[in-house]
Design a protein around this motif. Structure first.
Motif, PDB file in Angstrom:
ATOM      1  N   ILE A 159      65.800 139.342  13.571  1.00 53.87           N
ATOM      2  CA  ILE A 159      65.637 137.936  13.966  1.00 53.87           C
ATOM      3  C   ILE A 159      66.405 137.030  13.011  1.00 53.87           C
ATOM      4  N   GLY A 160      66.310 137.332  11.720  1.00 54.46           N
ATOM      5  CA  GLY A 160      67.012 136.534  10.717  1.00 54.46           C
ATOM      6  C   GLY A 160      68.516 136.526  10.970  1.00 54.46           C
ATOM      7  N   LEU A 161      69.076 137.710  11.214  1.00 54.17           N
ATOM      8  CA  LEU A 161      70.524 137.789  11.447  1.00 54.17           C
ATOM      9  C   LEU A 161      70.920 137.054  12.729  1.00 54.17           C
ATOM     10  N   LEU A 162      70.060 137.179  13.732  1.00 59.04           N
ATOM     11  CA  LEU A 162      70.325 136.505  15.005  1.00 59.04           C
ATOM     12  C   LEU A 162      70.326 134.987  14.814  1.00 59.04           C
ATOM     13  N   ASP A 163      69.324 134.508  14.104  1.00 51.08           N
ATOM     14  CA  ASP A 163      69.237 133.076  13.831  1.00 51.08           C
ATOM     15  C   ASP A 163      70.454 132.602  13.042  1.00 51.08           C
ATOM     16  N   ALA A 164      70.829 133.413  12.055  1.00 54.54           N
ATOM     17  CA  ALA A 164      71.980 133.041  11.229  1.00 54.54           C
ATOM     18  C   ALA A 164      73.233 132.965  12.095  1.00 54.54           C
ATOM     19  N   ALA A 165      73.414 133.954  12.956  1.00 53.04           N
ATOM     20  CA  ALA A 165      74.586 133.965  13.829  1.00 53.04           C
ATOM     21  C   ALA A 165      74.593 132.728  14.724  1.00 53.04           C
ATOM     22  N   PHE A 166      73.423 132.397  15.246  1.00 51.57           N
ATOM     23  CA  PHE A 166      73.302 131.223  16.096  1.00 51.57           C
ATOM     24  C   PHE A 166      73.711 129.956  15.325  1.00 51.57           C
ATOM     25  N   CYS A 167      73.159 129.818  14.118  1.00 53.20           N
ATOM     26  CA  CYS A 167      73.441 128.619  13.323  1.00 53.20           C
ATOM     27  C   CYS A 167      74.925 128.527  12.980  1.00 53.20           C
ATOM     28  N   LEU A 168      75.507 129.682  12.626  1.00 54.25           N
ATOM     29  CA  LEU A 168      76.917 129.675  12.247  1.00 54.25           C
ATOM     30  C   LEU A 168      77.785 129.303  13.443  1.00 54.25           C
ATOM     31  N   ALA A 169      77.398 129.811  14.604  1.00 57.64           N
ATOM     32  CA  ALA A 169      78.160 129.486  15.804  1.00 57.64           C
ATOM     33  C   ALA A 169      78.062 127.992  16.100  1.00 57.64           C
ATOM     34  N   VAL A 170      76.866 127.454  15.985  1.00 57.98           N
ATOM     35  CA  VAL A 170      76.683 126.021  16.222  1.00 57.98           C
ATOM     36  C   VAL A 170      77.510 125.217  15.211  1.00 57.98           C
ATOM     37  N   ALA A 171      77.503 125.676  13.961  1.00 65.18           N
ATOM     38  CA  ALA A 171      78.241 124.960  12.916  1.00 65.18           C
ATOM     39  C   ALA A 171      79.723 124.900  13.263  1.00 65.18           C
ATOM     40  N   VAL A 172      80.250 126.018  13.690  1.00 69.57           N
ATOM     41  CA  VAL A 172      81.696 126.091  13.911  1.00 69.57           C
ATOM     42  C   VAL A 172      82.096 125.460  15.247  1.00 69.57           C
ATOM     43  N   PHE A 173      81.350 125.808  16.299  1.00 72.43           N
ATOM     44  CA  PHE A 173      81.792 125.399  17.630  1.00 72.43           C
ATOM     45  C   PHE A 173      81.235 124.053  18.070  1.00 72.43           C
ATOM     46  N   TRP A 174      80.105 123.658  17.557  1.00 75.44           N
ATOM     47  CA  TRP A 174      79.521 122.394  17.965  1.00 75.44           C
ATOM     48  C   TRP A 174      79.860 121.288  16.961  1.00 75.44           C
ATOM     49  N   PHE A 175      79.618 121.585  15.685  1.00 75.85           N
ATOM     50  CA  PHE A 175      79.872 120.551  14.676  1.00 75.85           C
ATOM     51  C   PHE A 175      81.290 120.620  14.113  1.00 75.85           C
ATOM     52  N   HIS A 176      82.040 121.619  14.542  1.00 77.16           N
ATOM     53  CA  HIS A 176      83.433 121.766  14.131  1.00 77.16           C
ATOM     54  C   HIS A 176      83.624 121.776  12.620  1.00 77.16           C
ATOM     55  N   VAL A 177      82.699 122.452  11.951  1.00 75.32           N
ATOM     56  CA  VAL A 177      82.883 122.645  10.516  1.00 75.32           C
ATOM     57  C   VAL A 177      83.999 123.672  10.363  1.00 75.32           C
ATOM     58  N   PRO A 178      84.986 123.391   9.514  1.00 74.89           N
ATOM     59  CA  PRO A 178      86.065 124.366   9.377  1.00 74.89           C
ATOM     60  C   PRO A 178      85.545 125.690   8.817  1.00 74.89           C
TER      61      PRO A 178
END
Lengths: 377, 316
Positions: free
Chosen positions: A238-257
């Protein structure tokens, strides 16, 4: 360790998480909420600081200074007043956070000596904001200096370059747009992992005690290690899944480089996940009621991760004693790694110290956790 | 009565356990033969649960030896756990798991291979009448069904010794009867059962009983022998006013004890022939006209009160 028992334990725990709406909410909704909240809500950028202007001279030169302040976008003039007491009043009411006082002999002094003092007053009740606003003000003044120097040079028939024109050019690395969001969001992953991982696992053993299932469980030949790893496997996933989700949101939604390696990110995230799960498990073994366990988990994971990891408050601006303390905070290493991977794109050679810190932390925590659970009442 | 040494399934020697200053179990010796249904009987706080927990290797004794099926429970707790099954007093299974999931989980923990687990759980579910409910969450079962499920989980690995701590407390009479039918079946299969109970009618079904009081075994024998050992004779007095009857006979000469049993009073006397007329007179004196006095067979409860009541309880 017996694989059949380990898998049975993991499967049972997974079923229980799946059927517990509270656990599911923490596991699935919490990352979404936190990401939205922290991604949109938290900003350390300061724009349009309300500025109080007391221009004693009101000459062309002094107005140029004031114009430079408004042109910067960092400041907005809230008051133009005519007395020292007016500044005090405006600040007391909170109507301005900074004030500029231009002396009555500004242009004369400037003409005579080539430089003239301008006073800036800051409301330092919010130290953080003040620091940033001061930096901005210095930037503005440097800009002004440059203009004046250029004009002076022109009026004296000298090439601007020859008078050493001051060129203020703010140079920001790694976070070019100067958005604090880029700085904050990678760290959010650490906060969410700490929250979700430790919260969920902190309940896992205490729940068995509280519901009376522990006595039956320890009457079987299951070993403490099987209990621990069996219980942690689903939470780890669950932790890894959540992390993957957050990282994806960071990159694709918030466009963090994102400039680093996904491999290093994955390995360090797994390590950090282990640390927080281990802490949650340790707490759970020690504290036999769910409420107490979740409170302590919050205290030992969320608090240090938000306050002492450098996630919001830069470590190098903390008092020396606190800075030393941050080395004991596991999230410090992970936040450093996250930022480096996201914004700088460093490889293992740049990251070996925080990675080593994380490895050491994970090893110690898991070792302690493995020894903590005793199979008797 | 005692079985041969090599047929002893549970042997306990000098077992003691204290909690702080409370001596919960004091120097207990026990030997349970293979295939016995052995009952621990006693009031709350007598030490039944503490003994059961130590036998099950979930609680460490302060002193003493326990051998279950030849395995030293104190020294080799984990190995002993493969030979025994323990059902705690409080329902210890997962209420958010279904019947089938609970059975499967415990089967796996006891190392029962997958195929065998399926076959055996099918068989046990069928015998207990739970097969239609196997997809129901354990938390949604009645008390009786929960106990049966507990028993199935305890039996999934075919243990040699079954330890049941007050297995039928809070279970309806029909379910209790079913439950006992399963126990008798197990005994036929050579499983040794040690159970604790607060129900006297259940105690009577055991092959042997240990009467516990204050953490000690006061008497240990078959129910028949215990009844025969009861001092005095038992009279049952039926009346519409049993409380008044008890009041009337208590403390009269020759009366060793008077126990309220529903609408009757069980009175233990030194000599039935001689005391019946005296009691009849004493009851009549109190204006109770409907009392009928008959000699009665003592139940375990009478024996229990008689045997334990005469001794002064230990001060802790």
């Amino acid at each position: 360790m017996n694989i059949q028992r380990l898998l049975a334990m993991a499967y049972k725990e997974t079923l229980q998480i799946w059927r517990d709406p509270r656990s599911l909410a923490v596991a699935l909704l919490m990352p979404l909420m936190q990401m939205g909240l922290l991604g949109y809500g938290v900003s350390l950028d300061i724009k349009h600081v309300p500025l109080c202007v007391y221009d004693q001279e009101n000459s062309q030169a002094s107005r140029a200074v004031v114009d430079d302040f408004t042109a910067s976008n960092w400041f907005t003039i809230s008051h133009t007043i005519a007395s020292e007491a007016g500044i005090r009043r405006a600040m007391d009411r909170g109507e301005c956070a900074a004030a500029v006082v231009i002396p009555v002999d500004f242009s004369r002094t400037l003409a005579a000596t080539g430089s003239a003092p301008v006073q800036a007053i800051f409301d330092a009740t919010d130290v953080n904001t003040t620091n940033i606003a001061m930096g901005y003000a210095q930037g503005v003044v440097a800009q002004t200096n440059a203009t004046i120097a250029a004009r002076w040079a022109a009026s004296h028939g000298v090439q601007p370059s020859l008078v050493g024109r001051v060129d203020f050019e703010p140079s920001v690395w790694f976070n070019e747009t100067l958005e604090s969001r880029n700085f904050i969001i990678p760290g959010v992953v650490a906060v969410i992992l700490a929250l979700v991982g430790a919260q969920l696992t902190s309940l896992t053993i205490s729940r068995e005690w509280e519901r009376g299932t522990m006595e039956q469980l320890i009457s079987t030949p299951v070993t403490p290690l099987e209990v621990m790893f069996g219980k942690l496997i689903p939470y780890f996933a669950i932790g890894l899944l959540d992390a993957a989700f957050c990282l994806a949101v960071a990159v694709f939604w918030f466009h963090v480089p994102f400039r680093g390696s996904i491999g290093i990110l994955f390995v360090t995230t797994a390590l950090f996940d282990l640390v927080v799960l281990g802490i949650g498990y340790l707490i759970s073994v020690r504290i036999r009621n769910q409420l107490g366990a979740s409170q302590v988990a919050l205290l030992l994971t969320m608090l240090p991760t938000t306050l002492l990891s450098g996630y919001t408050f830069p470590i190098d601006q903390m008092p020396a004693a606190i800075q030393v303390l941050t080395y004991a905070v596991y999230s410090r290493y992970y936040v450093t790694i996250l930022r480096t991977i996201f914004l700088k794109g460093g490889g293992l050679t740049d990251l070996w110290t925080p990675v080593l810190g994380l490895v050491a932390y994970a090893a110690i925590i898991i070792w302690l956790a493995a020894r903590a659970f005793r199979k008797h009442l | 009565m005692m079985a041969e040494v090599n047929e002893i399934a549970v042997r306990v020697h000098g077992l003691s356990k204290s909690f702080g200053s409370v001596r919960a179990v004091r120097d207990i010796d026990l030997a349970v033969a293979q295939g016995e249904i052995f009952g621990l009987v006693g009031p709350d706080g007598a030490g039944k649960t503490t003994i059961m927990r130590m036998l099950a290797a979930v609680l460490r004794p302060d002193a003493g030896e326990i051998l279950v099926d030849g395995v030293d429970v104190v020294a080799e707790a984990e190995r002993a756990k493969l030979h025994l099954s323990y059902m705690p007093q409080r329902f210890g299974l997962y209420e958010d798991l279904t019947i089938a999931e609970n059975i499967f989980f415990y089967g796996a923990l006891f190392g029962v291979p997958r195929g065998e687990r399926i076959a055996r759980s099918q068989e046990l579910l069928e015998a207990a009448g739970l097969l239609p409910f196997r997809r129901r969450l354990a938390g949604q079962l009645s008390g009786g069904m929960k106990q049966k499920l507990g028993l199935i989980c305890a039996l999934i690995h075919t243990p040699r010794v079954l330890l049941l701590d007050e297995p039928t407390t809070g279970v309806d009479p029909v379910s209790r009867r079913d439950f006992w039918a399963i126990l008798y079946n197990l005994r036929e299969g050579g499983v040794t059962i040690v159970l604790s109970t607060a129900y006297m009618d259940e105690a009577e079904r055991c092959s042997r009983l240990a009467l516990l009081h204050g953490g000690e075994i006061r008497h240990c024998d078959t129910p028949q022998h215990l009844k025969a050992a009861m001092p005095g004779a038992l009279l049952a007095i039926a009346s519409a006013h049993p409380r008044d009857v008890r009041e009337a006979v208590s403390g009269k000469p020759g009366v060793l004890g008077a126990l309220l049993m529903g609408d009757r009073v069980h009175v233990r006397v030194d000599d039935a022939e001689r005391r019946i007329p005296e009691l009849r007179a004493a009851i009549a004196d109190q204006g109770i006209a409907d009392a009928v006095i008959t000699p009665a067979e003592p139940g375990i409860e009478d024996v229990f009160v008689a045997l334990l009541g005469e001794e002064k309880p230990h001060e802790p």
